[in-house]
Write a protein that holds these residues in place. Structure first.
Motif, PDB file in Angstrom:
ATOM      1  N   ALA A  27     -18.866  29.975  22.197  1.00 26.14           N
ATOM      2  CA  ALA A  27     -19.022  30.334  23.605  1.00 26.14           C
ATOM      3  C   ALA A  27     -20.021  31.469  23.775  1.00 26.14           C
ATOM      4  O   ALA A  27     -20.826  31.473  24.715  1.00 26.14           O
ATOM      5  N   VAL A  28     -20.000  32.441  22.878  1.00 26.12           N
ATOM      6  CA  VAL A  28     -20.954  33.558  22.949  1.00 26.12           C
ATOM      7  C   VAL A  28     -22.379  33.058  22.754  1.00 26.12           C
ATOM      8  O   VAL A  28     -23.296  33.432  23.503  1.00 26.12           O
ATOM      9  N   ILE A  29     -22.581  32.197  21.753  1.00 24.03           N
ATOM     10  CA  ILE A  29     -23.918  31.658  21.501  1.00 24.03           C
ATOM     11  C   ILE A  29     -24.401  30.828  22.696  1.00 24.03           C
ATOM     12  O   ILE A  29     -25.544  30.978  23.157  1.00 24.03           O
ATOM     13  N   ALA A  30     -23.526  29.970  23.217  1.00 21.51           N
ATOM     14  CA  ALA A  30     -23.907  29.142  24.362  1.00 21.51           C
ATOM     15  C   ALA A  30     -24.200  30.006  25.585  1.00 21.51           C
ATOM     16  O   ALA A  30     -25.145  29.728  26.338  1.00 21.51           O
ATOM     17  N   PHE A  31     -23.423  31.079  25.788  1.00 24.28           N
ATOM     18  CA  PHE A  31     -23.647  31.960  26.943  1.00 24.28           C
ATOM     19  C   PHE A  31     -24.987  32.679  26.825  1.00 24.28           C
ATOM     20  O   PHE A  31     -25.704  32.832  27.820  1.00 24.28           O
ATOM     21  N   ILE A  32     -25.340  33.129  25.623  1.00 19.78           N
ATOM     22  CA  ILE A  32     -26.615  33.824  25.427  1.00 19.78           C
ATOM     23  C   ILE A  32     -27.784  32.910  25.782  1.00 19.78           C
ATOM     24  O   ILE A  32     -28.709  33.299  26.513  1.00 19.78           O
ATOM     25  N   PHE A  33     -27.742  31.676  25.285  1.00 17.88           N
ATOM     26  CA  PHE A  33     -28.825  30.739  25.590  1.00 17.88           C
ATOM     27  C   PHE A  33     -28.852  30.389  27.073  1.00 17.88           C
ATOM     28  O   PHE A  33     -29.931  30.279  27.672  1.00 17.88           O
ATOM     29  N   LEU A  34     -27.671  30.209  27.674  1.00 19.57           N
ATOM     30  CA  LEU A  34     -27.613  29.883  29.102  1.00 19.57           C
ATOM     31  C   LEU A  34     -28.140  31.036  29.944  1.00 19.57           C
ATOM     32  O   LEU A  34     -28.893  30.828  30.909  1.00 19.57           O
ATOM     33  N   PHE A  35     -27.768  32.257  29.587  1.00 18.67           N
ATOM     34  CA  PHE A  35     -28.235  33.431  30.330  1.00 18.67           C
ATOM     35  C   PHE A  35     -29.752  33.573  30.229  1.00 18.67           C
ATOM     36  O   PHE A  35     -30.439  33.787  31.234  1.00 18.67           O
ATOM     37  N   CYS A  36     -30.281  33.452  29.013  1.00 15.00           N
ATOM     38  CA  CYS A  36     -31.730  33.567  28.821  1.00 15.00           C
ATOM     39  C   CYS A  36     -32.477  32.454  29.544  1.00 15.00           C
ATOM     40  O   CYS A  36     -33.594  32.669  30.048  1.00 15.00           O
ATOM     41  N   ALA A  37     -31.888  31.260  29.605  1.00 13.82           N
ATOM     42  CA  ALA A  37     -32.542  30.144  30.281  1.00 13.82           C
ATOM     43  C   ALA A  37     -32.557  30.346  31.797  1.00 13.82           C
ATOM     44  O   ALA A  37     -33.582  30.142  32.456  1.00 13.82           O
ATOM     45  N   LEU A  38     -31.420  30.761  32.356  1.00 12.21           N
ATOM     46  CA  LEU A  38     -31.327  30.930  33.804  1.00 12.21           C
ATOM     47  C   LEU A  38     -32.173  32.094  34.302  1.00 12.21           C
ATOM     48  O   LEU A  38     -32.751  32.037  35.392  1.00 12.21           O
ATOM     49  N   GLY A 280     -36.935  24.529  16.747  1.00  7.59           N
ATOM     50  CA  GLY A 280     -35.950  23.672  16.083  1.00  7.59           C
ATOM     51  C   GLY A 280     -34.638  24.395  15.845  1.00  7.59           C
ATOM     52  O   GLY A 280     -33.555  23.814  16.008  1.00  7.59           O
ATOM     53  N   LEU A 281     -34.716  25.673  15.469  1.00  6.59           N
ATOM     54  CA  LEU A 281     -33.498  26.461  15.245  1.00  6.59           C
ATOM     55  C   LEU A 281     -32.715  26.649  16.534  1.00  6.59           C
ATOM     56  O   LEU A 281     -31.478  26.546  16.544  1.00  6.59           O
ATOM     57  N   VAL A 282     -33.408  26.907  17.634  1.00  2.00           N
ATOM     58  CA  VAL A 282     -32.733  27.050  18.932  1.00  2.00           C
ATOM     59  C   VAL A 282     -32.047  25.749  19.327  1.00  2.00           C
ATOM     60  O   VAL A 282     -30.898  25.750  19.800  1.00  2.00           O
ATOM     61  N   LEU A 283     -32.727  24.626  19.122  1.00  2.00           N
ATOM     62  CA  LEU A 283     -32.139  23.327  19.450  1.00  2.00           C
ATOM     63  C   LEU A 283     -30.878  23.079  18.630  1.00  2.00           C
ATOM     64  O   LEU A 283     -29.857  22.611  19.161  1.00  2.00           O
ATOM     65  N   VAL A 284     -30.908  23.403  17.347  1.00  2.00           N
ATOM     66  CA  VAL A 284     -29.741  23.211  16.482  1.00  2.00           C
ATOM     67  C   VAL A 284     -28.586  24.109  16.929  1.00  2.00           C
ATOM     68  O   VAL A 284     -27.429  23.665  16.998  1.00  2.00           O
ATOM     69  N   LEU A 285     -28.876  25.368  17.247  1.00  2.51           N
ATOM     70  CA  LEU A 285     -27.817  26.301  17.653  1.00  2.51           C
ATOM     71  C   LEU A 285     -27.173  25.873  18.971  1.00  2.51           C
ATOM     72  O   LEU A 285     -25.953  25.972  19.135  1.00  2.51           O
ATOM     73  N   ILE A 286     -27.983  25.399  19.912  1.00  6.71           N
ATOM     74  CA  ILE A 286     -27.426  24.940  21.191  1.00  6.71           C
ATOM     75  C   ILE A 286     -26.519  23.735  20.975  1.00  6.71           C
ATOM     76  O   ILE A 286     -25.376  23.692  21.474  1.00  6.71           O
ATOM     77  N   ALA A 287     -27.009  22.744  20.229  1.00  2.00           N
ATOM     78  CA  ALA A 287     -26.205  21.547  19.978  1.00  2.00           C
ATOM     79  C   ALA A 287     -24.943  21.879  19.202  1.00  2.00           C
ATOM     80  O   ALA A 287     -23.855  21.358  19.508  1.00  2.00           O
ATOM     81  N   LEU A 288     -25.049  22.753  18.216  1.00  2.00           N
ATOM     82  CA  LEU A 288     -23.880  23.122  17.413  1.00  2.00           C
ATOM     83  C   LEU A 288     -22.845  23.860  18.240  1.00  2.00           C
ATOM     84  O   LEU A 288     -21.644  23.562  18.155  1.00  2.00           O
ATOM     85  N   SER A 289     -23.272  24.817  19.048  1.00  5.00           N
ATOM     86  CA  SER A 289     -22.320  25.586  19.851  1.00  5.00           C
ATOM     87  C   SER A 289     -21.613  24.696  20.874  1.00  5.00           C
ATOM     88  O   SER A 289     -20.394  24.807  21.067  1.00  5.00           O
ATOM     89  N   VAL A 290     -22.350  23.785  21.504  1.00  3.29           N
ATOM     90  CA  VAL A 290     -21.724  22.892  22.494  1.00  3.29           C
ATOM     91  C   VAL A 290     -20.765  21.931  21.806  1.00  3.29           C
ATOM     92  O   VAL A 290     -19.658  21.664  22.317  1.00  3.29           O
ATOM     93  N   ASN A 291     -21.131  21.411  20.646  1.00  4.02           N
ATOM     94  CA  ASN A 291     -20.236  20.511  19.916  1.00  4.02           C
ATOM     95  C   ASN A 291     -18.960  21.226  19.474  1.00  4.02           C
ATOM     96  O   ASN A 291     -17.863  20.649  19.522  1.00  4.02           O
ATOM     97  N   LEU A 292     -19.083  22.463  19.021  1.00  9.52           N
ATOM     98  CA  LEU A 292     -17.903  23.227  18.613  1.00  9.52           C
ATOM     99  C   LEU A 292     -16.991  23.499  19.800  1.00  9.52           C
ATOM    100  O   LEU A 292     -15.759  23.435  19.678  1.00  9.52           O
ATOM    101  N   LEU A 293     -17.582  23.795  20.962  1.00 11.59           N
ATOM    102  CA  LEU A 293     -16.762  23.974  22.159  1.00 11.59           C
ATOM    103  C   LEU A 293     -16.066  22.676  22.553  1.00 11.59           C
ATOM    104  O   LEU A 293     -14.908  22.685  22.985  1.00 11.59           O
ATOM    105  N   GLY A 294     -16.768  21.559  22.402  1.00 16.60           N
ATOM    106  CA  GLY A 294     -16.146  20.265  22.698  1.00 16.60           C
ATOM    107  C   GLY A 294     -15.000  19.958  21.759  1.00 16.60           C
ATOM    108  O   GLY A 294     -13.949  19.451  22.190  1.00 16.60           O
TER     109      GLY A 294
END
Length: 306
Positions: A27-38, A280-294
């Motif tokens: 959740a922390v990783i996903a929030f960081i990416f979401l915050f930076c994106a928004l 590529g690293l950002v894409l992997v971290l986003i996918a991994l964090s969302v999958n772990l939350l799921g």
């Protein structure tokens, strides 16, 4: 709002979240990416898509910890002199928007068709499930490529909004990874729920079929749907990155993570590894964090594991 958050925090799901280090980290990783994106316009040190600020003399600079690097470009620059860190923030915004929009469209279509199929039954159920079988028989990426390619051929000079809409449609209808999974999940759950006593009681009292579906059955099938939607966000983002990498994704003027990876791939073996490795690293971290939350949400909503 604070009362709603407090109630969620004290609920069983909130308790499960507080006692799951994996879910908290994801959740922390996903929030960081979401915050930076928004808030990329305020957080990013540069605007990588403002052509007036680009300097070609700064192209392909290494990260700041290299002797040739510069402090104003922490992760280096690409072939056009764009700051990699800023490009990642803006690119993540585009990838998240396309992924979330595609999942929302898939969810709407799949839930609607799944409810109709499970509640009505008969030839309607048979037709919709055979339609799902036909759609699932095609590879997802080929369906997405076909939709995006045909749309580009028909509207070669389409505006960015149209291009984004076509990409969302391509991902939403991408074979078994799109609306089909929602339709099958909702249909199976609906067929179980329609035989329960509360549905029979509502039918006896004269409640219409549509009202039973939307007010009584739908809230009870949303648990599995939300778990599936969470995991599908990661799949949609990866599909978008794949299409952009192949050149049929978002417009070049608004590159996403997939476009950044494709651009950097040309320089991977010439020493400028940062142009493709960081996206590529950002894409992997986003996918991994969302999958772990799921995965966490699936376990939290499973009464057998409670």
């Amino acid at each position: 709002m604070s009362n709603l958050v407090s109630r969620w925090w004290d609920s069983d799901i909130g308790y499960s979240f507080r006692h799951s280090p994996t879910a908290i980290a994801a959740a922390v990783i996903a929030f960081i990416f979401l915050f930076c994106a928004l808030f990329a316009g305020w957080v990013a040190p540069h605007n990588p898509f403002d052509l007036t600020t680009l300097e070609l003399s700064d192209s392909r600079l290494p990260p700041a910890w290299y002797p040739e690097g510069q402090a104003k470009y922490p992760l280096g620059t690409d072939d056009q002199g764009r700051d990699i860190l800023s490009a990642l923030m803006y690119g993540t915004r585009i990838s998240l928007f396309v992924g979330l929009a595609a999942v929302a469209l898939s969810l709407f279509i799949g839930v609607l068709l799944g409810l109709i199929s499970g509640a009505v039954g008969g030839w309607v159920d048979g037709f919709l499930m055979r339609l799902c079988d036909v759609v699932s028989s095609f590879p997802a990426i080929l369906v997405a490529l076909l939709i995006a390619g045909v749309a580009r051929a028909l509207y070669p000079n389409a505006a960015e909004g149209v291009a984004f809409g076509v990409l969302v449609l391509a991902i939403a209808f991408a074979g078994g990874n799109g609306w089909v999974q929602y339709a099958r999940t909702v249909r199976a759950t609906t067929m179980v729920e329609r035989g329960k006593e509360y549905v029979h009681a509502a039918r006896v009292t004269g409640v219409s079929q549509w009202r039973i579906m939307l007010k009584h059955i739908l809230p009870n099938v949303m648990g599995p749907v939300m778990v599936l939607a969470t995991i599908q966000v990661a799949t949609a983002i990866i599909t978008e990155a794949t299409l952009s990498f192949l050149g049929v994704g978002v417009p070049p003027t608004s590159p996403s993570l997939g476009t950044l990876i494709r651009v950097g791939n040309d320089y991977l073996f010439s020493g400028e590894w940062w142009i493709t490795i960081f996206p590529g690293l950002v894409l992997v971290l986003i996918a991994l964090s969302v999958n772990l939350l799921g995965d966490w949400l699936r376990d939290a909503l499973n009464p057998r594991l409670s």
